[in-house]
Design an enzyme around this catalytic site. Sequence first.
Site, PDB file in Angstrom:
ATOM      1  N   GLU A   1       0.894  -1.308  -0.030  1.00 55.13           N
ATOM      2  CA  GLU A   1       0.183   0.124  -0.024  1.00 55.13           C
ATOM      3  C   GLU A   1       0.990   1.368   0.044  1.00 55.13           C
ATOM      4  OE1 GLU A   1      -2.146   0.965   3.496  1.00 55.13           O
ATOM      5  OE2 GLU A   1      -3.623   2.018   2.309  1.00 55.13           O
TER       6      GLU A   1
ATOM      7  N   GLU B   1       4.740   4.963   3.730  1.00 59.07           N
ATOM      8  CA  GLU B   1       4.232   6.281   4.047  1.00 59.07           C
ATOM      9  C   GLU B   1       5.347   7.311   4.433  1.00 59.07           C
ATOM     10  OE1 GLU B   1       1.222   7.867   4.748  1.00 59.07           O
ATOM     11  OE2 GLU B   1       2.421   9.508   5.231  1.00 59.07           O
TER      12      GLU B   1
ATOM     13  N   ASP C   1       9.799   7.874   0.474  1.00 54.10           N
ATOM     14  CA  ASP C   1       8.952   8.380  -0.639  1.00 54.10           C
ATOM     15  C   ASP C   1       8.989   6.881  -1.377  1.00 54.10           C
ATOM     16  OD1 ASP C   1       8.141   9.403  -2.833  1.00 54.10           O
ATOM     17  OD2 ASP C   1       9.927   9.340  -3.812  1.00 54.10           O
TER      18      ASP C   1
ATOM     19  N   ASP D   1      -2.400  11.900  -2.498  1.00 50.67           N
ATOM     20  CA  ASP D   1      -2.604  13.354  -2.224  1.00 50.67           C
ATOM     21  C   ASP D   1      -2.793  13.834  -3.592  1.00 50.67           C
ATOM     22  OD1 ASP D   1      -1.911  13.466   0.401  1.00 50.67           O
ATOM     23  OD2 ASP D   1       0.140  13.789   0.150  1.00 50.67           O
TER      24      ASP D   1
ATOM     25  N   LYS E   1      -3.263  21.927  -7.544  1.00 45.26           N
ATOM     26  CA  LYS E   1      -2.961  23.097  -8.223  1.00 45.26           C
ATOM     27  C   LYS E   1      -2.101  22.720  -9.585  1.00 45.26           C
ATOM     28  CE  LYS E   1      -2.270  26.237  -4.456  1.00 45.26           C
ATOM     29  NZ  LYS E   1      -1.480  26.873  -3.247  1.00 45.26           N
TER      30      LYS E   1
ATOM     31  N   ASP F   1     -11.194  10.638  -3.912  1.00 44.44           N
ATOM     32  CA  ASP F   1     -12.273  11.739  -3.884  1.00 44.44           C
ATOM     33  C   ASP F   1     -12.160  12.638  -4.946  1.00 44.44           C
ATOM     34  OD1 ASP F   1     -10.025  12.443  -2.280  1.00 44.44           O
ATOM     35  OD2 ASP F   1     -11.383  14.034  -1.911  1.00 44.44           O
TER      36      ASP F   1
ATOM     37  N   PHE G   1      -9.379   8.482   5.402  1.00 46.13           N
ATOM     38  CA  PHE G   1      -9.708   9.453   4.791  1.00 46.13           C
ATOM     39  C   PHE G   1     -11.119   8.980   3.975  1.00 46.13           C
ATOM     40  CE2 PHE G   1      -6.830  13.003   3.823  1.00 46.13           C
ATOM     41  CZ  PHE G   1      -6.059  12.666   4.865  1.00 46.13           C
ATOM     42  N   GLU G   2     -11.256   7.761   3.713  1.00 41.96           N
ATOM     43  CA  GLU G   2     -12.738   7.291   3.226  1.00 41.96           C
ATOM     44  C   GLU G   2     -13.924   7.482   4.149  1.00 41.96           C
ATOM     45  OE1 GLU G   2     -13.268   3.291   2.096  1.00 41.96           O
ATOM     46  OE2 GLU G   2     -15.215   3.851   0.909  1.00 41.96           O
TER      47      GLU G   2
HETATM   48  C1  SAM Z   1      -4.574  11.770   1.648  1.00 43.49           C
HETATM   49  S1  SAM Z   1      -3.639  10.843   2.767  1.00 43.49           S
HETATM   50  C2  SAM Z   1      -4.537   8.995   2.599  1.00 43.49           C
HETATM   51  C3  SAM Z   1      -4.129   8.236   3.670  1.00 43.49           C
HETATM   52  C4  SAM Z   1      -4.423   7.017   3.670  1.00 43.49           C
HETATM   53  N1  SAM Z   1      -4.450   6.127   2.644  1.00 43.49           N
HETATM   54  C5  SAM Z   1      -6.094   7.198   3.846  1.00 43.49           C
HETATM   55  O1  SAM Z   1      -7.012   6.971   2.810  1.00 43.49           O
HETATM   56  O2  SAM Z   1      -6.745   7.332   5.141  1.00 43.49           O
HETATM   57  C6  SAM Z   1      -2.091  10.545   1.616  1.00 43.49           C
HETATM   58  C7  SAM Z   1      -0.850  10.034   2.314  1.00 43.49           C
HETATM   59  O3  SAM Z   1       0.154   9.617   1.343  1.00 43.49           O
HETATM   60  C8  SAM Z   1       1.355  10.030   1.981  1.00 43.49           C
HETATM   61  N2  SAM Z   1       2.252  10.242   0.757  1.00 43.49           N
HETATM   62  C9  SAM Z   1       1.905  11.119  -0.224  1.00 43.49           C
HETATM   63  N3  SAM Z   1       2.916  10.901  -1.240  1.00 43.49           N
HETATM   64  C10 SAM Z   1       3.633   9.886  -0.862  1.00 43.49           C
HETATM   65  C11 SAM Z   1       4.785   9.270  -1.217  1.00 43.49           C
HETATM   66  N4  SAM Z   1       5.282   9.443  -2.533  1.00 43.49           N
HETATM   67  N5  SAM Z   1       5.370   8.091  -0.444  1.00 43.49           N
HETATM   68  C12 SAM Z   1       4.905   7.567   0.587  1.00 43.49           C
HETATM   69  N6  SAM Z   1       3.670   8.384   1.113  1.00 43.49           N
HETATM   70  C13 SAM Z   1       3.296   9.334   0.523  1.00 43.49           C
HETATM   71  C14 SAM Z   1       0.911  11.227   2.651  1.00 43.49           C
HETATM   72  O4  SAM Z   1       2.006  11.540   3.642  1.00 43.49           O
HETATM   73  C15 SAM Z   1      -0.587  10.828   3.367  1.00 43.49           C
HETATM   74  O5  SAM Z   1      -0.329  10.409   4.719  1.00 43.49           O
END
Ligand code: SAM
Length: 207
Positions: free
Chosen positions: A38, A63, A90, A113, A117, A149, A188-189
């Site tokens: 994931e 994460e 990352d 994310d 923009k 979403d 988030f869902e």
């Molecule tokens: C909008 S949150 C959604 C979290 C989770 N999937 C949920 O639905 O509750 C997006 C997550 O992805 C992580 N994230 C964004 N870009 C990432 C990357 N390149 N590598 C690892 N994590 C990343 C962010 O730190 C954040 O915690």
Amino acid sequence: MALKPNLIPEPALLDLPDDQGMLSWQNIFLNDQPVELEIGSGKGTFLLAAATQFPNHNFVGIEWARAYCDFAADRLRRHGLTNARMVRSDANWWIRAHVPDQSLHALHVYFPDPWPKARHHKRRLIQTSFLQQAVRILVPGGVLRVVTDHAGYFEHIRAVVGEFKLLQIIDFVPPLPAADGLLVGTNFEKKYVLQNRSFNSLALKKP
Ligand SMILES: C[S@@+](CC[C@H](N)C(=O)[O-])C[C@H]1O[C@@H](n2cnc3c(N)ncnc32)[C@H](O)[C@@H]1O
């Protein structure tokens, strides 16, 4: 950003040296179970549910945010799960550096994310280069699932996927029986359901 004091992420935290090269899932999990990854696990709610419901699969969450990663790893440890790990990195970099070819049965990307923009669109996770990595690391028949979403991001995903011929669009089947009719059951869902937001989902299979 401390979510909770006294988190103990070990032993559920997988912390590889940057220069280690490709990993061996067998060495990490000490078995040959299928592995699912994931990306952007947040607080680890999906990973926890999936690892609990499917003890015969191994799960890894990547994460970027350390506080969330440690929180998720601590949860996995408290539940005594030996078939799940969290990685603080990352995802784009870590996958290229460490994930071997044809070694994953599923990739999960839930509520990535959206980077709304225009000047930030290049930061979106789902790009052609990411799909190329997905093809490399999935086993034949392996599936990439995405839920968002954000309508603009979904349009972007559909455009990128439409031009990419190496993955086949299939019906989105929820990866686990999530509670209350949720698609995937992430934090988030749950939050967005309360706001009556609508979601788009997509599943792609490596032929
Ligand atoms: C909008 S949150 C959604 C979290 C989770 N999937 C949920 O639905 O509750 C997006 C997550 O992805 C992580 N994230 C964004 N870009 C990432 C990357 N390149 N590598 C690892 N994590 C990343 C962010 O730190 C954040 O915690």
